[in-house]
Each structure stands twice: as structure tokens, then as C-alpha cells.
Design a protein around this motif. Structure first.
Motif, PDB file in Angstrom:
ATOM      1  N   TRP A 130      -8.945  44.312 -13.352  1.00  0.00           N
ATOM      2  CA  TRP A 130      -7.505  44.051 -13.173  1.00  0.00           C
ATOM      3  C   TRP A 130      -7.067  42.876 -14.060  1.00  0.00           C
ATOM      4  O   TRP A 130      -6.067  42.955 -14.762  1.00  0.00           O
ATOM      5  CB  TRP A 130      -7.186  43.754 -11.696  1.00  0.00           C
ATOM      6  N   CYS A 163       1.249  44.968  -6.969  1.00  0.00           N
ATOM      7  CA  CYS A 163       0.465  44.225  -7.956  1.00  0.00           C
ATOM      8  C   CYS A 163       1.040  42.826  -8.114  1.00  0.00           C
ATOM      9  O   CYS A 163       2.233  42.672  -8.343  1.00  0.00           O
ATOM     10  CB  CYS A 163       0.497  44.965  -9.295  1.00  0.00           C
ATOM     11  N   CYS A 220       2.812  42.714 -11.788  1.00  0.00           N
ATOM     12  CA  CYS A 220       3.966  43.505 -12.230  1.00  0.00           C
ATOM     13  C   CYS A 220       4.742  44.151 -11.088  1.00  0.00           C
ATOM     14  O   CYS A 220       5.792  44.735 -11.303  1.00  0.00           O
ATOM     15  CB  CYS A 220       3.520  44.575 -13.228  1.00  0.00           C
ATOM     16  N   CYS A 266      -4.170  48.601 -10.616  1.00  0.00           N
ATOM     17  CA  CYS A 266      -2.736  48.739 -10.847  1.00  0.00           C
ATOM     18  C   CYS A 266      -2.521  49.794 -11.933  1.00  0.00           C
ATOM     19  O   CYS A 266      -2.952  49.598 -13.067  1.00  0.00           O
ATOM     20  CB  CYS A 266      -2.136  47.403 -11.285  1.00  0.00           C
ATOM     21  N   CYS A 291      -0.551  48.044 -15.044  1.00  0.00           N
ATOM     22  CA  CYS A 291      -1.285  47.043 -15.833  1.00  0.00           C
ATOM     23  C   CYS A 291      -2.567  47.624 -16.420  1.00  0.00           C
ATOM     24  O   CYS A 291      -3.071  47.136 -17.421  1.00  0.00           O
ATOM     25  CB  CYS A 291      -1.687  45.857 -14.963  1.00  0.00           C
TER      26      CYS A 291
HETATM   27 ZN   LIG Z   1       0.348  45.565 -12.379  1.00  0.00          ZN
END
Ligand SMILES: [Zn+2]
Length: 267
Positions: free
Chosen positions: A173, A236, A239, A256, A259
Motif C-alpha cells: 500500500w 483509504c 485517497c 486500495c 492507489c
Molecule cells: Zn488509495
């Protein structure tokens, strides 16, 4: 795991093992329980490679400990009952160090202290990113050219030792890499981001841990300190998109979708 090593080092290093006992459970499936029960003496060294703790005593005895999914070492005053205690080291200072493990996935093997580093279980492990901080290139070399999904490759202890499910998900992530991308599809910039994400994640985990005992996120009453792990359907933190859940080789991966796009972005 590094937390567990440091605590064992502090507890055993500050006193002396005066007795040891163990229950007849599958925690001892690879080693003789009676050898563990003979452990006595002062700590010579507490080492760790990947998820293996290697504890050697000055008397020449020693043991290997793998916590499995739910194992932990805890210290309690003598006489206090500890649920799921599977093995115990009595210390001269009046405390008892228990290995507790509700689900018995962990294991303990007694071996002579000087044989621990040479055990096949230790020798077959890949580099440990805490012992040898990895550059992007070294990370790529460690994982090797493989079509295996990057998340699965990261958790393969023979390629890279010490990264568990949670830290692998968190690192991907942070590095904005989709967990199902074939490992050999990553470009150098992505390897660099991933190596840096692993370094930062491990440093963060060590700094954030202020208690003596490790806590598992799955335990009731434990706060989830992670950015994406076990946060599917939450937003997330970067974002705001909803975190999704993926199953890979039976383990959960939260990621996510924005992302961490499935295809490499041009950015
Ligand atoms: Zn994200």
C-alpha cells in the motif's frame, strides 16, 4: 518478532533460568520436550532470523521458537495462572516466562546453542530486511525472477525472511503496488519504492511498539494501528477510496484499488 526477541533478551538477560517445563502439545512436534525441560543457566544470546527466535544459554542449551499465528512469550509472577501456557522458563528473580499459544500453530525446538544458526530451518531463510536493510535492487534479487504475485513472493520466507502478512500488505500500500502483480513485472522505480516502504514499515512497527508483549490485531480490544490491514470497506487514508479485500494463498490482503492499480501506472 523483533519485539519478542528484545523482550526475551531483557527478561532472560536480567536473570537466570532455574527450571523449565512444558506441556505435551504439538508446539513440540519437531523437538524433544525433555530437552527443553533440561534448560538451565544464564542467557548467552537471543537472536532472530526472520520469524525464528534463537535463544542460547551459557550452559550450552538452547532453543528455537516460532510464534506461528497466535503464540507469544509473556512474563508473570510465579504462581500466576496463564491461559494457554504451553511451556515455561522459571527465572531466579521469581518470575516465570510463559510461552502461550491458544491455537498451537507455533513451535519450540530445543537444540544446543551452538547448533542453532546451522539448523536447516535457519539456513534456508532468505535475507532478513531488519538485519540487512535492502535496496530496491537487492530486494529484486532476493525475490528472484518469478511470475508469483508480489505479495506472495514477499511472504515467502525462503526469498525474504521476516515479512508477515500484515507488513507485506502495508508495504504494498505504501509503495502503491497492486498485491497481485507478477513480481517480475515491477520496474526499478517500483522496487525502490517497495524497499523503502518495507524499511519504513519495519521502523514504524518497532517505534510504535511500547508494550513488552506483542498484541495481535485479531485479539479483542486491540486497536488496529495499520493503514490498510484489516480495514476492508473503510476508506483509504491516502485517497478516500474504499479498501478492498483480496484472498491470496488463503491469506487476506487489504488494498486500495485506486492507489494500487492492477496495471502499472505511467506515473
Ligand atoms: Zn488509495
Amino acid at each position: 518478532m523483533e519485539i519478542a526477541r528484545r523482550t526475551l533478551e531483557r527478561w532472560l538477560g536480567g536473570s537466570e533460568v532455574t527450571g523449565a517445563e512444558a506441556e505435551r502439545t504439538r508446539v513440540f512436534r519437531n523437538g524433544r520436550r525433555s530437552d527443553f525441560e533440561r534448560l538451565r543457566g544464564r542467557l548467552a544470546r537471543a537472536e532472530r532470523h526472520g520469524k525464528l527466535l534463537l535463544v542460547g544459554l551459557e550452559s550450552g542449551g538452547g532453543f528455537l521458537s516460532h510464534l506461528g499465528m497466535t503464540g507469544k512469550w509473556v512474563r508473570r509472577p510465579a504462581g500466576e495462572a496463564v491461559p494457554y501456557s504451553r511451556a515455561r522458563l522459571q527465572l531466579a528473580d521469581g518470575t516465570v516466562v510463559h510461552y502461550r499459544d491458544p491455537r498451537l500453530f507455533g513451535r519450540i525446538e530445543a537444540h544446543p546453542a551452538d547448533a542453532l544458526q546451522g539448523l536447516p530451518a535457519v539456513q534456508e531463510l532468505g535475507p532478513d530486511p531488519l538485519l540487512t536493510p535492502l535496496s530496491g535492487r537487492a530486494l529484486r534479487d532476493a525475490l528472484g525472477p518469478t511470475r508469483v504475485p508480489i505479495k506472495v513472493a514477499l511472504m515467502d520466507q525462503r526469498r525474504l525472511a521476516g515479512l508477515g502478512n500484515i507488513h507485506a500488505a502495508e508495504a504494498l500500500w505504501r509503495a502503491k503496488i497492486h498485491p497481485a502483480r507478477p513480481a517480475d513485472s515491477l520496474v526499478p522505480a517500483e522496487w525502490n519504492r517497495l524497499a523503502s516502504a518495507i524499511r519504513r514499515g519495519l521502523a514504524y512497527a518497532l517505534a510504535a511498539e511500547d508494550s513488552e508483549e506483542i498484541a495481535y490485531v485479531e485479539e479483542p480490544g486491540t486497536e488496529n494501528p495499520f493503514r490498510v490491514y484489516a480495514r476492508a470497506s473503510e476508506r483509504c487514508p491516502r485517497c478516500g477510496t474504499r479498501i478492498r479485500l483480496l484472498r491470496q494463498t488463503g491469506r487476506r490482503t487489504d488494498f486500495c484499488p485506486r492507489c494500487q492499480p492492477a496495471r502499472r501506472s505511467k506515473r
